[in-house]
Design a protein around this motif. Structure first.
Motif, short mmCIF file in Angstrom:
data_model
loop_
_atom_site.label_atom_id
_atom_site.label_comp_id
_atom_site.label_asym_id
_atom_site.label_seq_id
_atom_site.Cartn_x
_atom_site.Cartn_y
_atom_site.Cartn_z
N SER A 1 3.99 5.67 -0.47
CA SER A 1 3.81 4.50 -0.68
C SER A 1 2.49 4.46 -1.82
O SER A 1 1.24 3.58 -1.64
CB SER A 1 3.15 4.15 0.75
OG SER A 1 2.48 4.66 1.51
N GLU B 1 6.89 3.57 -7.45
CA GLU B 1 6.37 2.79 -6.79
C GLU B 1 5.87 1.69 -7.28
O GLU B 1 4.27 2.39 -7.41
CB GLU B 1 6.27 2.61 -5.03
CG GLU B 1 6.98 2.06 -4.48
CD GLU B 1 6.56 2.09 -2.88
OE1 GLU B 1 6.30 3.07 -3.13
OE2 GLU B 1 7.23 2.14 -1.49
N GLY C 1 3.73 -2.38 -7.40
CA GLY C 1 3.79 -3.65 -6.72
C GLY C 1 3.35 -4.56 -7.41
O GLY C 1 2.45 -5.26 -8.64
N THR D 1 4.07 -8.87 -8.82
CA THR D 1 3.26 -10.20 -8.94
C THR D 1 4.88 -10.98 -9.47
O THR D 1 5.42 -9.68 -9.94
CB THR D 1 1.71 -10.56 -9.77
OG1 THR D 1 2.76 -10.52 -10.84
CG2 THR D 1 0.70 -9.69 -9.10
N THR E 1 13.48 -2.85 -3.19
CA THR E 1 12.68 -3.19 -2.57
C THR E 1 12.92 -2.23 -1.32
O THR E 1 13.87 -1.32 -1.40
CB THR E 1 12.53 -4.49 -1.67
OG1 THR E 1 13.57 -5.19 -1.29
CG2 THR E 1 12.46 -5.39 -2.50
N ASP F 1 7.05 -8.62 -5.25
CA ASP F 1 7.66 -8.10 -3.79
C ASP F 1 7.63 -6.52 -4.32
O ASP F 1 6.50 -5.76 -5.83
CB ASP F 1 8.70 -7.54 -3.53
CG ASP F 1 9.25 -7.76 -2.37
OD1 ASP F 1 8.01 -6.77 -2.05
OD2 ASP F 1 10.00 -7.70 -1.06
N GLN F 2 7.50 -6.07 -3.77
CA GLN F 2 7.24 -3.54 -3.69
C GLN F 2 8.15 -3.40 -4.54
O GLN F 2 9.35 -3.65 -3.18
CB GLN F 2 5.82 -3.37 -3.09
CG GLN F 2 6.12 -1.47 -3.16
CD GLN F 2 5.13 -1.22 -2.69
OE1 GLN F 2 4.20 -2.15 -3.35
NE2 GLN F 2 4.98 -0.06 -2.14
N SER G 1 -0.96 -1.90 -9.24
CA SER G 1 -0.27 -3.20 -8.46
C SER G 1 -0.66 -3.66 -8.47
O SER G 1 -2.23 -3.72 -7.84
CB SER G 1 0.49 -1.34 -6.60
OG SER G 1 0.95 -1.68 -6.66
N SER H 1 1.62 -5.46 4.11
CA SER H 1 2.43 -6.09 2.59
C SER H 1 1.59 -5.51 1.70
O SER H 1 0.59 -4.65 1.90
CB SER H 1 1.85 -7.45 2.72
OG SER H 1 2.61 -7.91 2.08
N TYR H 2 2.60 -5.34 0.92
CA TYR H 2 2.48 -4.58 -0.63
C TYR H 2 0.84 -4.95 -1.18
O TYR H 2 0.44 -4.33 -1.97
CB TYR H 2 3.44 -4.03 -1.22
CG TYR H 2 3.66 -5.66 -1.88
CD1 TYR H 2 4.51 -6.54 -0.90
CD2 TYR H 2 3.33 -5.88 -3.33
CE1 TYR H 2 4.42 -7.60 -2.11
CE2 TYR H 2 3.72 -7.44 -3.92
CZ TYR H 2 4.39 -7.88 -3.63
OH TYR H 2 4.24 -9.21 -3.27
N LYS H 3 0.81 -6.40 -0.69
CA LYS H 3 0.11 -6.73 -0.98
C LYS H 3 -1.84 -6.98 -0.52
O LYS H 3 -2.65 -7.03 -1.09
CB LYS H 3 -0.02 -8.46 -0.65
CG LYS H 3 0.85 -9.25 -2.11
CD LYS H 3 0.81 -11.07 -1.92
CE LYS H 3 1.88 -10.99 -1.35
NZ LYS H 3 2.61 -12.87 -0.77
#
Ligand SMILES: *[C@@H]1O[C@H](CO)[C@@H](O)[C@H](O)[C@H]1NC(C)=O
Length: 447
Positions: A23, A46, A48, A50, A85, A137-138, A175, A390-392
């Motif tokens: 991750s 991987e 993330g 927008t 995802t 999303d990621q 990301s 969350s990935y954000k």
């Protein structure tokens, strides 16, 4: 049981574990090379996205070697890249497990990027492709090869980035949840810079009672500050250009020095070196002899993990090496503190200076607990945060880890700062009597 069967049934699990620990999602332009690989699934990076994300794929030197020499009979729609995802990846693996679908590329939960049947003809050996991703999303970029016995070789340049809002349309290679990291690291750099200045000031004022260990502490803080500065620069170059322009090398060097000095410092303080006694016992030296080379290995593993990414066959191994070495180091540094506590407890019983020894004992017990908390927080809690947030908001786990580290540095500096008459601890007013005894003891030490 047929070994292939075992491989294929344990593979999804392996892949899941792989996904969960991959991750990191730093994001940068990545060059990967795959040689005669027949793995059905090869995870790449991987990232993330927008809602203005893009994936740029440049693949060259493609060679597909199948069981038959005639490559035109291959169904190349079953070979290609897709984005998924985390949930979608798990779902697809479930589908494969349940034999609902035969190829990951046939699932409708994935975002198909490029399948090799789109190559103008089977002999084409390169392609460039730009894939816009507008569902924020990621995602993990995955290469799927559903043709058994097909060996794939290729060079892949993958770049994932988000277009910034506004007219400039400039690219942000970090990301989504990590794009503010350069600022976070810079902020912490300033904090450590100030800490170093404060410590220099303390050392200057108390220079008569400062021990060698206090100068060592200064070195640790300065290295930490430089490490953060390099990390800030590294991330900000990656953010703007997709590559680190050499700052990663400096970053690794300072990480390495910081790692070694920090662990050494924890061991030295734990043994009471230069504060309680001017020498190290043999078993204490042995801890250092174990910890320092292990730190070297841990740092090499970290570099390999960061620079190759999950596509490498050895990536998992290095990840495990790193975890193992880290756990061993963390356990090893606790021994000297435990020995010190034991010695102090014995001294308290035998030499009749119970009060003084008890206070030192308390200090070392607190230190023991704080070291454990620090290790636990920076290894387990930060990792858990990274997994559940969350990935954000991935930056929050970085901030949490850095805050814990800062708290540890401040605690260590505060508790073991050079004191006018008392190198080990602060004595309350009510403990005048104990302080008197303490002074006597100190005189004995100086003899
Ligand atoms: C990679 O592919 C993209 C998208 O097709 C293209 O714009 C870019 O020029 C390519 N880069 C290289 C280095 O070939």
């Amino acid at each position: 049981m047929d070994p292939n069967r075992i491989m294929s049934s344990s593979f999804p699990l392996l892949f899941l574990i792989l996904l969960c620990i991959s991750s990191t999602a730093v994001g940068e332009i990545r060059f990967s090379e795959i040689r005669s690989d027949d793995r059905p699934i090869i995870p790449f990076d991987e990232f993330g996205f927008t809602h203005r994300g893009q994936l740029e794929l440049n693949v060259t030197k493609i060679s597909l070697v199948g069981p038959n020499s005639d490559s035109s009979t291959l169904d190349l729609s079953k070979v290609g890249f897709f984005l998924c995802t985390r949930d979608a990846c798990i779902h697809v693996l479930q589908q494969i497990e349940d034999a609902e679908i035969t190829c990951t590329l046939l699932s409708d939960s994935i975002h198909k990027v490029f399948t090799f049947d789109r190559l103008p003809n089977p002999n084409t050996d390169s392609f460039n492709f730009l894939y816009p991703e507008s569902n924020a999303d990621q995602y993990t970029l995955v290469f799927a090869n559903c043709l058994p016995q097909l060996k794939v070789s290729m060079k892949v340049r993958s770049a994932m980035y988000n277009l910034e809002n506004g007219k400039s349309n400039s690219r942000d290679y970090l990301s989504a949840g990590k794009t503010i990291l350069p600022r976070v690291y810079f902020l912490f750099f300033i904090v450590y810079f100030v800490l170093a200045a404060v410590w220099i000031n303390i050392l200057y004022k108390k220079r008569l009672t400062a021990f060698r260990i206090h100068f060592f502490m200064l070195a640790v803080v300065i290295l930490k500050a430089f490490n953060l500065l390099c990390e800030a620069e590294d991330k900000s170059y990656i953010k703007r250009t997709g590559s680190a322009h050499g700052w990663d090398v400096l970053f690794y060097i300072f990480s390495f020095l910081k790692g070694i000095t920090l662990f050494t410092l924890i061991v030295l303080i734990g043994t009471g070196w230069s504060i309680l006694k001017p020498y190290l016992q043999d078993k204490e030296k042995k801890v250092l002899i174990i910890v320092i080379p292990l730190q070297v290995i841990a740092n090499i593993a970290q570099v390999v993990i960061d620079e190759t990414g999950p596509y490498g066959q050895d990536w998992m191994t290095w990840k495990q090496v790193f975890l193992l070495v880290d756990v061993v180091c963390c356990c090893a540094v606790l021994f000297p503190i435990v020995w010190s506590i034991k010695n102090l407890r014995e001294a308290a019983r035998t030499d009749g200076k119970a009060a003084v020894n008890l206070m030192k004992l308390t200090l070392f017990r607190h230190y023991y607990i704080v070291v454990i908390c620090y290790i636990y927080f920076t290894r387990v809690v930060v990792y858990a945060l990274e997994t559940i947030t969350s990935y954000k908001y991935l930056w929050t786990s970085v901030v949490a880890g850095e805050l814990a580290t800062l708290a540890f540095y401040v605690f260590t500096g505060y508790k073991f700062k050079p004191e006018a008459h008392n190198p080990y601890f602060v004595i309350d007013d009510e403990e005048e009597e104990a302080a008197a005894e303490q002074l006597k003891l100190e005189d004995e030490f100086e003899l």
